[in-house]
Design an enzyme around this catalytic site. Structure first.
Site, mmCIF file in Angstrom:
data_model
loop_
_atom_site.group_PDB
_atom_site.id
_atom_site.type_symbol
_atom_site.label_atom_id
_atom_site.label_comp_id
_atom_site.label_asym_id
_atom_site.label_seq_id
_atom_site.Cartn_x
_atom_site.Cartn_y
_atom_site.Cartn_z
ATOM 1 N N SER A 238 34.168 71.014 22.403
ATOM 2 C CA SER A 238 35.366 71.402 23.130
ATOM 3 C C SER A 238 36.590 70.762 22.492
ATOM 4 C CB SER A 238 35.267 70.969 24.601
ATOM 5 O OG SER A 238 35.257 69.556 24.699
ATOM 6 N N LYS A 239 37.761 71.022 23.086
ATOM 7 C CA LYS A 239 39.014 70.510 22.543
ATOM 8 C C LYS A 239 39.009 68.988 22.446
ATOM 9 C CE LYS A 239 41.840 74.326 24.329
ATOM 10 N NZ LYS A 239 42.972 74.696 25.219
ATOM 11 N N ARG A 240 38.333 68.341 23.376
ATOM 12 C CA ARG A 240 38.379 66.876 23.386
ATOM 13 C C ARG A 240 37.633 66.270 22.199
ATOM 14 N NH1 ARG A 240 33.660 64.652 25.719
ATOM 15 N NH2 ARG A 240 32.264 66.201 26.623
ATOM 16 N N HIS A 241 36.878 67.085 21.475
ATOM 17 C CA HIS A 241 36.159 66.564 20.320
ATOM 18 C C HIS A 241 36.986 66.618 19.043
ATOM 19 C CE1 HIS A 241 32.541 67.586 22.888
ATOM 20 N NE2 HIS A 241 32.388 66.305 22.624
ATOM 21 N N GLY A 242 38.227 67.050 19.131
ATOM 22 C CA GLY A 242 39.055 67.039 17.926
ATOM 23 C C GLY A 242 39.718 68.356 17.645
#
Length: 470
Positions: A238-242
């Site tokens: 997801s977005k939180r992974h980069g």
């Protein structure tokens, strides 16, 4: 059979890592089989599709070098074709108009849930003979009521679905827009797709699409559903992974072939080989070698892979890429030979962005010194070494790494110290920290006049910090 694959992203967001791997595997298989790779933009979701996302997809594919042989095609430009097939389905009794209202469908679903049944459309409009006033109908595909659908999947093996579990899918909304699964089936038939390579989140769509393809009299493609890519923590990516868009990796200084190399190895292998050129991946790629289980993104491994490609890439190409990175940092490279900087830095940086950050000192003298490095190397005890080094460097007839190294080595020997006792104070004086490429390369790139100026500044720094003499 001539192999024809397709990459069919929906422009409802940016082209991300998962999509890139799907595109790569489709491209590799087509190239491996001397087939055809097609790019299709599935933009029927008009509310969520954006021109910006389309541009990002096309720009990302171009940067990666995954050039299609045909396309891009756009589903929104094929509406006449979809309506033609729907009318044929209606005429042949393969589809029907459904007049069920939203309230009626909600009530149906509630009854099924209360009876602990799987919510699905029960086909009540299959045999309706007349329209219902005041309701604009949808069109539903008349899914076979009996039998089974077998998906021949090259990754997971045969997957069996019972037709009784598949309800009658809406293929045309009441506003006249065809739906995703129907458009995909028509496109795959018209574009003569032989192999559908896509994420395994599409597995449940496949039996519906196969049934519609069969109804159209089309050949059924061979499917290969790729396991998902997980984040480093094992959760869904997801977005939180980069990075969200593949273009963010470009901006971060990754080489496209390195990113493709990493993603190719993320779920596929060829022996123990880790580093591949694109030509090697084309030669060795087989769908039978794709893993069945999900793979986790490893940023460190991705950066390492990029570093391996940085060490192999042509120097002039990296110089051009480094120029872009430096320009983004407000650096005017002037007449500097960036190829020399690349040669000095390529084994010391994992990305071009890191190389640019590590090379800023070549274009700007240090305004401050790294405190620990200065405390150790810019002291009254090293001041005379800097003066002696400056004198030797000014006197050199030839400003080359070899002659610079020889002069500094002779200076160290004359003082009975290791070369590092001369090189490190010099490094801190000209760089501002204790880290740089080899000192002879660093000084050669900076140029004699700049080196002398920076040494004098360091001497002044030391002088300013010395206790007053009696």
């Amino acid at each position: 059979m001539s192999v024809r694959t397709r990459f069919a992203p929906s422009p409802t967001g940016m082209l991300h890592i998962g999509g890139v791997r799907t595109a790569l595997f489709s491209w590799l298989y087509a190239r491996h089989c001397s087939g055809t790779f097609i790019l299709r933009i599935e933009d029927t979701d008009r509310e969520r599709s954006t021109p910006e996302a389309v541009r990002a997809i096309l720009e990302g594919m171009q940067w990666l070098g995954l050039t299609p042989d045909e396309g891009p095609f756009y589903q929104t430009e094929r509406y006449d074709r979809y309506h033609e097939v729907i009318e044929r389905f209606l005429a042949q009794g393969l589809a029907y108009r459904c007049y069920c209202s939203k309230d009626e469908l909600d009530a149906m679903r509630a009854e099924q849930q209360a009876a602990k049944q799987k919510p699905r459309y029960d086909g009540r409009c299959r045999h309706r003979q007349s329209p219902v006033a005041g309701i604009e109908p949808v069109v539903r595909f008349k899914n076979p009521a009996q039998g089974e659908v077998v998906v021949q999947d090259l990754v997971h093996g045969p997957i069996v679905f019972q037709n009784m579990e598949l309800d009658d899918l809406i293929i045309l909304r009441s506003d006249g827009n065809p739906t995703y699964n129907f458009c995909v089936a028509v496109d795959d038939m018209d574009m003569r797709i032989t192999h559908v390579i896509r994420g395994d989140d599409h597995i449940n769509n496949t039996p519906r699409q196969q049934n519609m393809l069969a109804a159209m009299g089309a050949d059924i493609p061979i499917y290969a559903h790729l396991p998902m890519i997980l984040g480093p923590d094992g959760a869904k990516l997801s977005k939180r992974h980069g990075a969200v868009s593949v273009l963010e990796y470009r901006d971060a200084g990754f080489l496209p072939e390195a990113l493709l190399n990493y993603l190719g190895r993320l779920g596929w292998s060829h022996g123990d080989q880790e580093i591949f050129s694109l030509d090697e991946m084309v030669e060795f790629f087989e769908l039978k070698d794709v893993n069945k289980s999900a793979s986790a993104l490893n940023p460190d491994k991705m950066a390492w892979t990029n570093q391996q490609h940085l060490m192999q890439a042509p120097q002039d190409r990296l110089a051009a890429e480094l120029s872009i990175q430096l320009a983004g940092r407000g650096v005017d490279v002037g007449n500097c030979d960036l190829g020399l900087i690349v040669a000095a830095q390529r084994e010391r940086a994992k990305t071009l962005a890191e190389m640019a950050d590590n090379s800023l000192f070549f274009f700007s003298a240090p305004s401050v010194y790294e405190p620990k490095a200065a405390a150790k190397n810019l002291t009254p005890e090293t001041a005379d070494i800097l003066v002696a080094a400056r004198t030797e460097l000014i006197a050199l007839a030839d400003w080359m790494p070899e002659t610079i190294h020889r002069a500094l080595q002779q200076l160290a020997e004359s003082r009975g110290v290791a070369l590092g006792k001369v090189a490190q104070p010099l490094r801190v004086a000209v760089v501002g920290s204790g880290v740089s490429p080899p000192i002879d390369q660093t000084l050669a790139i900076l140029g004699r006049a700049e080196v002398v100026k920076r040494i004098r500044s360091a001497e002044a720094f030391i002088q300013a910090g010395m206790p007053a003499r009696p």
